[in-house]
Design an enzyme around this catalytic site. Structure first.
Site, PDB file in Angstrom:
ATOM      1  N   THR A 124      52.898  92.652 -85.489  1.00  0.00           N
ATOM      2  CA  THR A 124      52.295  92.522 -84.577  1.00  0.00           C
ATOM      3  C   THR A 124      51.388  92.539 -85.537  1.00  0.00           C
ATOM      4  O   THR A 124      50.564  92.896 -86.261  1.00  0.00           O
ATOM      5  CB  THR A 124      52.640  94.620 -84.053  1.00  0.00           C
ATOM      6  OG1 THR A 124      52.017  94.836 -82.704  1.00  0.00           O
ATOM      7  CG2 THR A 124      52.598  95.674 -84.572  1.00  0.00           C
ATOM      8  N   TYR A 163      51.742 104.145 -84.644  1.00  0.00           N
ATOM      9  CA  TYR A 163      53.397 102.936 -84.553  1.00  0.00           C
ATOM     10  C   TYR A 163      52.656 101.405 -85.409  1.00  0.00           C
ATOM     11  O   TYR A 163      52.771 100.520 -86.227  1.00  0.00           O
ATOM     12  CB  TYR A 163      53.063 102.200 -82.970  1.00  0.00           C
ATOM     13  CG  TYR A 163      53.846 100.883 -82.727  1.00  0.00           C
ATOM     14  CD1 TYR A 163      54.685 100.512 -83.027  1.00  0.00           C
ATOM     15  CD2 TYR A 163      52.124  99.927 -83.085  1.00  0.00           C
ATOM     16  CE1 TYR A 163      55.405  99.181 -82.480  1.00  0.00           C
ATOM     17  CE2 TYR A 163      53.348  98.543 -82.609  1.00  0.00           C
ATOM     18  CZ  TYR A 163      53.775  97.813 -82.501  1.00  0.00           C
ATOM     19  OH  TYR A 163      54.517  97.027 -82.360  1.00  0.00           O
TER      20      TYR A 163
END
Length: 337
Positions: A124, A163
């Site tokens: 990501t 995250y």
């Protein structure tokens, strides 16, 4: 090719399985079906491809199953993940177990195998953090970088949010396993993938969520001022990227690539709302709320490394992709009831 897709009933996973099965590959889908919509995606995939093999398993706990399935694969597409920043803040241990430990378990299955399949890990842009050293300019409907068009892979890693930490830790493990164990592993740092069969929610998958919410008459909540910009990438372009990375694995192994729409395919939240309003033919109700932790005002990939190393670049414009997704949602409203 014998391909194992972890998280294969998710949005990216089922589209990838559909594509590779259509090309005649032998595809196995491993998923614990915990995410909303995965059961519907699996049903859709099995109807289209009766030959697909499904394994219900969890990358956190089912090491023996992972070991067995990896031992039969030529390539592994690792998509199983916890995908929302907000969820990671609420439950950081689960986020860590899925993203960091789950990826470690997949890597260990590959390391211990005789066949040593290739691996693509879906990372990501959040591994770069807020990038506060990059000066950002504020316009009427969007932010933009002052001095660059997009962020390349030389940008310093700076994990923000649980995250970001869990995905970033896994990202670095995948790269290091190529160095230390001579494995054919590749990291793709993805930016805002969207498309059909995406069950977007408020916390994740914003392009799909905006379309789904407005189609169901749900008012939108905008966190921040709506000028946040992301480069968006339609699912077909990402799946084609997966194929090209595997095809050029001798060139791509051990590398991390920023994979998104690039400078020519970006949208702000406000711009997306305007586009959806045009498709609906009406104004869309929305309200503004506090910024979310770790949210970048702008993130746009520099995709030149991928273009140079294996010849990939996006083909689907945001206008075309958003319209495709809008039409799919209109035709499949029963899936979201």
């Amino acid at each position: 090719m014998k391909l194992l897709i972890t998280g294969g009933a998710g949005f990216i996973g089922c589209n990838s399985a559909d594509y590779f099965l259509g090309k005649g590959h032998d595809v196995s889908v491993l998923d614990n079906l915990s995410r909303a919509g995965t059961d519907k995606n699996l049903e859709w995939l099995q109807k289209r491809h009766p030959s697909v093999k499904f394994i219900k398993a969890d990358v956190r706990t089912d090491q023996a199953v992972l070991d067995e399935e990896v031992s039969k694969a030529d390539a592994v597409l690792h998509l199983a993940a916890q995908v929302a920043v907000t969820t990671s803040v609420t439950n950081p241990r689960e986020d860590f177990d899925i993203n960091a430990l789950g990826t470690f378990n997949v890597l260990e299955a590959i390391r211990k195998s005789d066949n040593k399949p290739s691996l693509i890990y879906s990372s990501t842009n959040k591994v770069y953090g807020k990038m506060e050293e990059l000066e950002v300019l504020e316009g009427e409907k969007r932010y933009k970088y002052k001095d660059i068009e997009g962020v390349d892979e030389k940008q310093n890693l700076d994990f923000h949010s649980p995250y970001g930490c869990s995905k970033g830790a896994a990202d670095q493990y995948v790269l290091d396993y190529a160095r230390i164990y001579d494995l054919k592993t590749v990291v793709l740092r993805q930016s805002c993938i969207y498309g059909t069969r995406q069950f977007g929610i408020e916390d994740q998958g914003w392009v799909a969520w905006f379309i789904i919410a407005t189609s169901l008459g749900t008012p939108l909540k905008i966190y921040g001022n709506g000028k946040q910009v992301r480069d968006v990438l339609y699912i077909d372009d990402l799946v084609r990227c997966f194929e090209m990375v595997f095809d050029k694995i001798d060139k791509t192994l051990g590398n991390a690539y920023n994979i998104g729409g690039g400078p020519n395919n970006s949208l702000s939240l406000l711009e997306l709302i305007s586009q959806i309003e045009s498709l609906h033919g009406r104004e869309i109700e929305h309200s503004f709320h506090d910024w979310r932790p770790g949210d970048q005002p702008v993130f746009i990939c520099d995709i030149n490394k991928a273009r140079n190393d294996f010849g990939w670049e996006p083909k689907v414009s945001p206008e075309e992709g958003v319209k495709k997704l809008f039409n799919w949602v209109q035709e499949n409203k029963e899936l979201f009831q």
